[in-house]
Enzyme design. Structure first.
Site, mmCIF file in Angstrom:
data_model
loop_
_atom_site.group_PDB
_atom_site.id
_atom_site.type_symbol
_atom_site.label_atom_id
_atom_site.label_comp_id
_atom_site.label_asym_id
_atom_site.label_seq_id
_atom_site.Cartn_x
_atom_site.Cartn_y
_atom_site.Cartn_z
ATOM 1 N N LYS A 28 0.838 -1.194 0.000
ATOM 2 C CA LYS A 28 0.000 0.000 0.000
ATOM 3 C C LYS A 28 0.878 1.251 0.000
ATOM 4 C CE LYS A 28 -4.241 -1.643 2.229
ATOM 5 N NZ LYS A 28 -5.155 -1.482 3.363
ATOM 6 N N GLU A 47 -19.400 -8.450 8.675
ATOM 7 C CA GLU A 47 -20.470 -7.796 9.411
ATOM 8 C C GLU A 47 -21.446 -8.798 10.032
ATOM 9 O OE1 GLU A 47 -18.968 -5.027 6.202
ATOM 10 O OE2 GLU A 47 -19.626 -7.119 6.274
ATOM 11 N N ARG A 70 -25.644 -5.282 5.569
ATOM 12 C CA ARG A 70 -25.111 -6.586 5.184
ATOM 13 C C ARG A 70 -25.393 -7.657 6.239
ATOM 14 N NH1 ARG A 70 -19.271 -6.425 2.751
ATOM 15 N NH2 ARG A 70 -20.269 -7.623 1.093
#
Length: 629
Positions: free
Chosen positions: A278, A363, A391
């Site tokens: 990243k 979730e 979700r």
């Protein structure tokens, strides 16, 4: 201004595929510099995009896009993809009204094959596309690009489990590890070998011969699995029926092109493991990829300089309250599905590490995990964005609400969110929560009320939800201590002075403040309802008796929202009074500045006043105008 001669010659992937392969490293350098320069001017996701430059180039270089399909998981790493697919000149308006979205969007480009922004959907979508191609006799390749974080969600593994025989390539963008020399050298060799047609032809032929020899075949199979398991981390994916290839250096564009070109020739489910970093190429982002994950405007030469906020955000109010309440009650458990920074749990995670749980992008698990804790006497607080709580709706209903467990949901990013657009808007939570039995739903109008409601919710022994918006509040002073509110009771914040043609505005959450401004123009009564469920029925009936019309205002879709609750209460009481509901329309908003978006749907002070005038002034001209002093 830096020039980008090679990049500026590319208006589509077709142009990219005409570039000499030896020039691709130069293109990567130009693309990375252009992307850094652009995002520094507009804001947006930075670290993830800097990390996928070479991978994006290689994918479009090798595959015949848009005929071949590329599905990006989450999609917050697709800025390079957008630049190479004809949107370079629009990137100065990225995530702004009228400009490119921050995520893939099918209506924006034929290269955006699947709209994304929520995690772990890419493999399922790619599998559907590959299956459709097979059923319709289309010859095309389908690629799913998924990050290592997204692989933690069950949906990704559900798709892997269903991919047997499909011609689909899954590219795992693994940016959680650095590339050491052994990985960079030895495993690139294995990647090239395992993706070659020669190796795969010999492998298939050998299996056919050995299959006739019974025990010898079984021994060879075990030996192959054990050898690959020792040198490659792909045994798990091969158990799902994938041919595992990698890891490969995701910043070596030549190696990526070579490997992808080999993989393109293979049939059946393929799994390519690509290791990236990243923030690659921008030292500050490499050192702190979390800080540079999503940025506002900044100077790349200086980097991000934190500015003290003039007012605390609702997220900060929650984070401070969580620490205070955790100190007061040892039963409190903080849970987040991979949103520690965004949901304000950094300080809590440091102060109470044994009571902090980041469950990853999962979730559904977060909600049921909280339910299990509540069964054993703990008081779990699930910190989650409104758009992500959707979700886990089944788990909210069956695992929490049906069992009437004391799980508290701290719902951030409720209402309009701005630049992230329709995929992240928190427009539906009041609707999908208030219909649930046993559930208390609150919407604070300011920072201090938010703290009070969090305490109120936590001290209840039933399912509760406090929903609050992104960003700072109006600047209300935040009290000390942990006081609670009377459940189901609202308050009058402004009493209209006129004696005839009286109107009352019933507000839910931060809509109180534009409603108060509109009420000054109209001389209307304003009620801060506070609770969506249970609704303050007594206050609703009183306002209906004392006024000639009611207006409800909420930052939620009108359909089934808080205004609907008011109308239902009036109907149940047999009260007939003109009523108008103001809220978010039955449509998905575009991305842009939140204030602009609210103004466009009439939820600023001017819009609220205009809507009331348009609805009720027609009945009696000037009846609702403010009387002369």
């Amino acid at each position: 201004m830096q020039s980008f001669p090679l990049l500026e010659s590319i208006e589509s992937p077709a142009d990219l595929r005409r570039v000499d392969r030896g020039e691709l490293p130069q293109l990567a350098r130009e693309l990375r510099a252009f992307l850094l320069q652009t995002v520094a001017q507009t804001g947006g996701h930075l670290s993830s995009n800097l990390g996928t430059i070479e991978l994006t180039i290689a994918l479009h270089y090798v595959f015949d896009t848009p005929r071949d399909r590329i599905v990006w998981d989450v999609g917050h790493q697709t800025y390079a993809h957008k630049i190479l697919t004809g949107r370079r000149k629009q990137m100065d308006k990225l995530r702004q009204w009228g400009g490119p979205a921050g995520f893939p969007r099918r209506s924006e480009s034929e290269y955006d094959t699947f709209g994304t922004a929520h995690s772990s959907t890419s493999i399922s979508a790619a599998l559907g596309m590959a299956t459709a191609a097979k059923l319709t006799g289309q010859s095309r390749h389908v690629v799913a690009v998924i990050g290592d974080g997204a692989m933690s969600a069950g949906m990704a593994f559900e798709a892997l489990n269903n991919a047997e025989g499909a011609n689909v390539l899954v590219v795992l963008n693994d940016n959680d590890m650095s590339i050491s020399e052994p990985v960079g050298a030895i495993n690139q060799y294995f990647a090239k070998v395992l993706s070659s047609r020669l190796y795969n032809s010999v492998r298939r032929g050998g299996k056919e011969v050995l299959a006739k020899l019974g025990p010898v075949h079984e021994l060879a199979k075990r030996a192959e699995e054990h050898m690959k398991g020792m040198v490659l981390p792909g045994t798990l994916f091969e158990e799902f029926g994938f041919n595992y290839i990698g890891p490969i250096d995701g910043h070596d564009v030549d190696a990526l092109v070579a490997t992808l070109a080999n993989v393109r020739q293979l049939k059946g489910p393929q799994f390519l493991h690509v290791v990236t970093r990243k923030g690659y190429g921008y030292a500050r982002a490499e050192e702190d990829p979390i800080l540079y994950h999503a940025v506002t405007k900044f100077d790349p030469a200086i980097g991000i300089v934190p500015k003290p906020a003039a007012k605390p955000t609702y997220t900060q109010v929650f984070g401070d309250w969580l620490c205070d309440m955790a100190a007061a009650d040892l039963r409190l458990i903080g849970i987040t599905p991979a949103m520690r920074e965004g949901s304000g749990l950094v300080r809590f995670s440091q102060a109470f590490p044994e009571r902090y749980f980041d469950v990853g992008i999962a979730e559904q698990h977060a909600v049921t995990f909280a339910a299990g804790l509540a069964c054993e006497g703990m008081k779990p607080v699930v910190a989650i964005y409104s758009t992500f709580l959707q979700r886990a709706y089944d788990q909210v209903i069956h695992d929490v609400v049906l069992q009437n467990l004391p799980v508290m949901f701290a719902i951030d990013r409720a209402g309009v969110v701005g630049a992230d657009g329709p995929t992240h808007i928190g427009a539906f939570d009041l609707t999908y929560l208030r219909c649930l039995p046993n559930t208390t739903v609150m919407a604070p109008a300011d920072e201090n009320e938010c703290r009070q409601m969090l305490t109120t919710a936590f001290r209840m022994n039933t399912p509760t939800a406090v929903r609050y918006p992104r960003g700072a509040g109006p600047g209300e002073a935040i009290g000390k201590g942990l006081p609670a509110l009377a459940v189901g009771k609202g308050e009058i914040r402004r009493e209209g002075k006129r004696r005839t043609n009286r109107i009352a505005i019933l507000t839910f959450g931060p809509m109180l403040h534009p409603a108060l401004a509109a009420a000054e123009e109209l001389d209307a009564t304003v009620a801060n309802m506070r609770f969506v469920k249970p609704l303050d029925d007594d206050l609703v009936r009183r306002l209906a008796r004392e006024h000639d019309a009611l207006v409800t205002v909420e930052e939620n879709v009108v359909a089934g929202g808080a205004g609907s609750a008011v109308a239902e209460a009036l109907a149940a009481a047999g009260i007939v009074v003109p009523i108008m509901h103001l809220g978010l329309p039955d449509a998905f908003p575009d991305h842009g500045d939140p204030a602009l978006l609210l103004a466009q749907v009439g939820l600023d002070a001017k819009g609220i006043a205009a809507s009331i005038q348009a609805r009720f002034a027609a009945r009696k001209p000037d009846a609702w105008a403010k009387p002369a002093a």
